[in-house]
Design a protein around this motif. Structure first.
Motif, PDB file in Angstrom:
ATOM      1  N   TYR A 262       0.874   8.456  -6.147  1.00  0.00           N
ATOM      2  CA  TYR A 262      -0.047   7.409  -6.586  1.00  0.00           C
ATOM      3  C   TYR A 262       0.678   6.070  -6.590  1.00  0.00           C
ATOM      4  N   TYR A 263      -0.041   5.030  -6.219  1.00  0.00           N
ATOM      5  CA  TYR A 263       0.503   3.679  -6.196  1.00  0.00           C
ATOM      6  C   TYR A 263      -0.614   2.703  -6.582  1.00  0.00           C
ATOM      7  N   LEU A 264      -0.225   1.489  -6.954  1.00  0.00           N
ATOM      8  CA  LEU A 264      -1.222   0.471  -7.286  1.00  0.00           C
ATOM      9  C   LEU A 264      -2.021   0.115  -6.046  1.00  0.00           C
ATOM     10  N   GLY A 265      -3.326   0.057  -6.208  1.00  0.00           N
ATOM     11  CA  GLY A 265      -4.192  -0.337  -5.100  1.00  0.00           C
ATOM     12  C   GLY A 265      -4.101  -1.820  -4.817  1.00  0.00           C
ATOM     13  N   ASP A 266      -3.829  -2.604  -5.842  1.00  0.00           N
ATOM     14  CA  ASP A 266      -3.713  -4.057  -5.703  1.00  0.00           C
ATOM     15  C   ASP A 266      -2.796  -4.545  -6.826  1.00  0.00           C
ATOM     16  N   GLU A 267      -1.688  -5.129  -6.448  1.00  0.00           N
ATOM     17  CA  GLU A 267      -0.689  -5.591  -7.420  1.00  0.00           C
ATOM     18  C   GLU A 267      -1.254  -6.635  -8.395  1.00  0.00           C
ATOM     19  N   ARG A 268      -2.315  -7.318  -8.005  1.00  0.00           N
ATOM     20  CA  ARG A 268      -2.870  -8.379  -8.859  1.00  0.00           C
ATOM     21  C   ARG A 268      -3.428  -7.849 -10.167  1.00  0.00           C
ATOM     22  N   ILE A 269      -3.718  -6.544 -10.240  1.00  0.00           N
ATOM     23  CA  ILE A 269      -4.246  -6.003 -11.501  1.00  0.00           C
ATOM     24  C   ILE A 269      -3.225  -6.181 -12.621  1.00  0.00           C
ATOM     25  N   ILE A 270      -1.948  -6.146 -12.301  1.00  0.00           N
ATOM     26  CA  ILE A 270      -0.909  -6.351 -13.319  1.00  0.00           C
ATOM     27  C   ILE A 270      -0.946  -7.794 -13.811  1.00  0.00           C
ATOM     28  N   GLU A 271      -1.172  -8.737 -12.910  1.00  0.00           N
ATOM     29  CA  GLU A 271      -1.316 -10.136 -13.320  1.00  0.00           C
ATOM     30  C   GLU A 271      -2.506 -10.287 -14.264  1.00  0.00           C
ATOM     31  N   VAL A 272      -3.600  -9.616 -13.944  1.00  0.00           N
ATOM     32  CA  VAL A 272      -4.802  -9.672 -14.785  1.00  0.00           C
ATOM     33  C   VAL A 272      -4.499  -9.077 -16.160  1.00  0.00           C
TER      34      VAL A 272
END
Length: 109
Positions: A77-87
């Motif tokens: 499993y990996y993050l689908g979009d790194e921007r979710i961490i920014e959010v």
């Protein structure tokens, strides 16, 4: 990409918010931001039962917040979009600042 009708966009937005509304799912997202891993490793690292992690990963995957790839017999499993961490970081900052304002108001009273 074609623009979505506002009601459809709002529904998708609500689904994403619902997916990140659980503290365990937030922990999973932060863990995957550090490194991609399989469900068993996530369960050990987060000290959660493997079925619980699997259930939460399913929700996150349904919203495309995590993705998967095969490595031999394992599903990684990996993050689908790194921007979710920014959010998530921004939401945490907003929450902390709101708590500080509430504390200041209570201290002033």
């Amino acid at each position: 990409m074609a623009a979505l009708p506002l009601d459809e966009l709002n529904e998708l937005h609500a689904n994403i918010c619902q997916a990140v509304a659980d503290p365990k799912r937030i922990l999973i997202l932060y863990a995957l931001a550090e490194e991609a891993r399989n469900v068993s490793t996530l369960a050990v690292d987060l000290m959660l039962p493997q079925p619980t992690v699997s259930r939460h990963l399913r929700v996150l995957r349904q919203q495309s917040l995590v993705g998967t790839r095969r490595e031999g017999p394992s599903v990684i499993y990996y993050l689908g979009d790194e921007r979710i961490i920014e959010v998530l970081d921004l939401m945490q900052q907003i929450m902390l600042e709101a708590l500080e304002r509430q504390t200041e108001l209570l201290s002033a009273a």
